[in-house]
Design an enzyme around this catalytic site. Structure first.
Site, short mmCIF file in Angstrom:
data_model
loop_
_atom_site.label_atom_id
_atom_site.label_comp_id
_atom_site.label_asym_id
_atom_site.label_seq_id
_atom_site.Cartn_x
_atom_site.Cartn_y
_atom_site.Cartn_z
N ASP A 42 4.13 6.70 2.81
CA ASP A 42 3.13 6.85 1.75
C ASP A 42 1.89 7.51 2.34
O ASP A 42 1.51 7.24 3.48
CB ASP A 42 2.75 5.50 1.15
CG ASP A 42 1.85 5.68 -0.07
OD1 ASP A 42 2.39 5.90 -1.18
OD2 ASP A 42 0.62 5.62 0.08
N GLU A 44 -2.26 8.83 1.45
CA GLU A 44 -3.44 8.98 0.61
C GLU A 44 -4.00 10.36 0.87
O GLU A 44 -4.04 10.80 2.03
CB GLU A 44 -4.47 7.89 0.92
CG GLU A 44 -4.00 6.47 0.67
CD GLU A 44 -3.55 6.21 -0.75
OE1 GLU A 44 -4.16 6.79 -1.69
OE2 GLU A 44 -2.60 5.44 -0.95
N HIS A 179 -3.23 1.86 -3.42
CA HIS A 179 -3.95 3.04 -2.94
C HIS A 179 -4.44 2.90 -1.50
O HIS A 179 -5.47 3.46 -1.13
CB HIS A 179 -5.11 3.39 -3.87
CG HIS A 179 -4.66 3.73 -5.26
ND1 HIS A 179 -3.80 4.76 -5.53
CD2 HIS A 179 -4.94 3.15 -6.45
CE1 HIS A 179 -3.57 4.80 -6.83
NE2 HIS A 179 -4.24 3.84 -7.40
N ASP A 184 0.95 0.46 0.42
CA ASP A 184 1.86 1.07 -0.56
C ASP A 184 3.26 1.25 0.03
O ASP A 184 4.26 1.07 -0.67
CB ASP A 184 1.31 2.43 -1.02
CG ASP A 184 0.21 2.29 -2.06
OD1 ASP A 184 -0.05 1.16 -2.50
OD2 ASP A 184 -0.40 3.32 -2.41
#
Length: 271
Positions: A42, A44, A179, A184
């Site tokens: 994952d 960001e 987030h 995540d």
């Protein structure tokens, strides 16, 4: 005694070890049908476009035979200030990124962690596209197969109001801090186990190709080129002439990014 898995803490921290987390309800029959190992990934980012936006955090969780065996996470310095929207969404601040490594520095280490394993993700092509772009920029090979929990959820959980990761975690009672990349990734790995337990084999029984079967991830990325000496000189002259302070590092801009910045200044302030 169970083996230990090592967690690389976020940039600026050290490492620690903890006992591996077993996934409850794991069936040996299901295990035999699945890939032995995969890494849940994952990211960001500063936005949704791999061509323009930057990675600011990476989280990766390795699962083997239904057990989390290793985690890897880090902040990434994007070379620019974060927008208020991204700060509000992620809780990540510029100060946390200022001492972090760039994606160029981190890619070899990340690719070493990922190895040859299948990638798992919630909307995994999004994460793959950003990583593919970063790999291409560094002339590193990056070809992967992936499994997408979002696609699985869209097929089998059509009655749910939302198939976002947070909504699915609430549906299955999975702890989730949204987030943040490593959180995540952990949640997505747990979600995948729930989906396997509930739906694995149903599409094959219906004569369809399994949604749980890894498939090649495809994204065509073009390598960025650094800004030219002429662009750098023009940018510095424009900033000095108009007494401007910018929130990005000129030296890290690509040629296309520098061109957009120059055009923006000329459009707003003139020559």
């Amino acid at each position: 005694m169970a083996a230990l898995w090592c967690v690389n803490l976020l940039a600026g921290g050290g490492g620690k070890c903890a006992a591996p987390q077993a996934v409850s309800g794991w069936s040996i029959n299901v295990e035999e049908k699945m890939r032995e190992s995969y890494v849940c990934i994952d990211l960001e980012t500063t936005g949704l476009d791999p061509k323009r936006d930057k990675i600011i955090e990476i989280g990766a969780v390795r699962v083997d035979r239904g057990e989390v065996v290793e985690e890897w996470g880090t902040f990434v310095n994007p070379g620019q200030k974060l927008s208020e929207r991204i700060v509000e969404l992620t809780g990540i601040h510029d100060a946390e990124l200022s001492e972090a490594k760039s994606i160029q520095e981190l890619m070899p280490e990340l690719l070493d962690f990922l190895g040859d394993d299948v990638l798992l993700g919630h909307g995994v092509l999004f994460d793959f596209a950003f990583l593919k772009k970063a790999a291409v920029n560094e002339r590193l090979p990056f070809e992967k197969q992936g499994i997408d929990t979002l696609k699985i959820a869209r097929k089998y959980l059509k009655d749910l109001e939302s198939r976002r990761l947070g909504a699915l975690c609430r549906h299955y009672g999975i702890p989730h801090n949204a987030h943040r990349a490593l959180e995540d990734a952990r949640a997505t790995a747990a979600l995948y186990q729930k989906l396997v337990e509930e739906f694995y084999g149903k599409d094959e029984a219906a004569g369809e190709k399994s949604m749980f079967c890894p498939k090649p991830l495809l994204y065509r990325a073009k390598r960025d080129t650094p800004l030219t000496t002429a662009q750098k000189e023009q940018l510095y002259k424009l900033l000095d002439r108009h007494k401007l302070i910018v929130d990005y590092e000129i030296e890290t801009l690509t040629r296309s990014e520098a061109s957009r910045k120059i055009d923006q200044i000329l459009a707003e302030y003139g020559r």
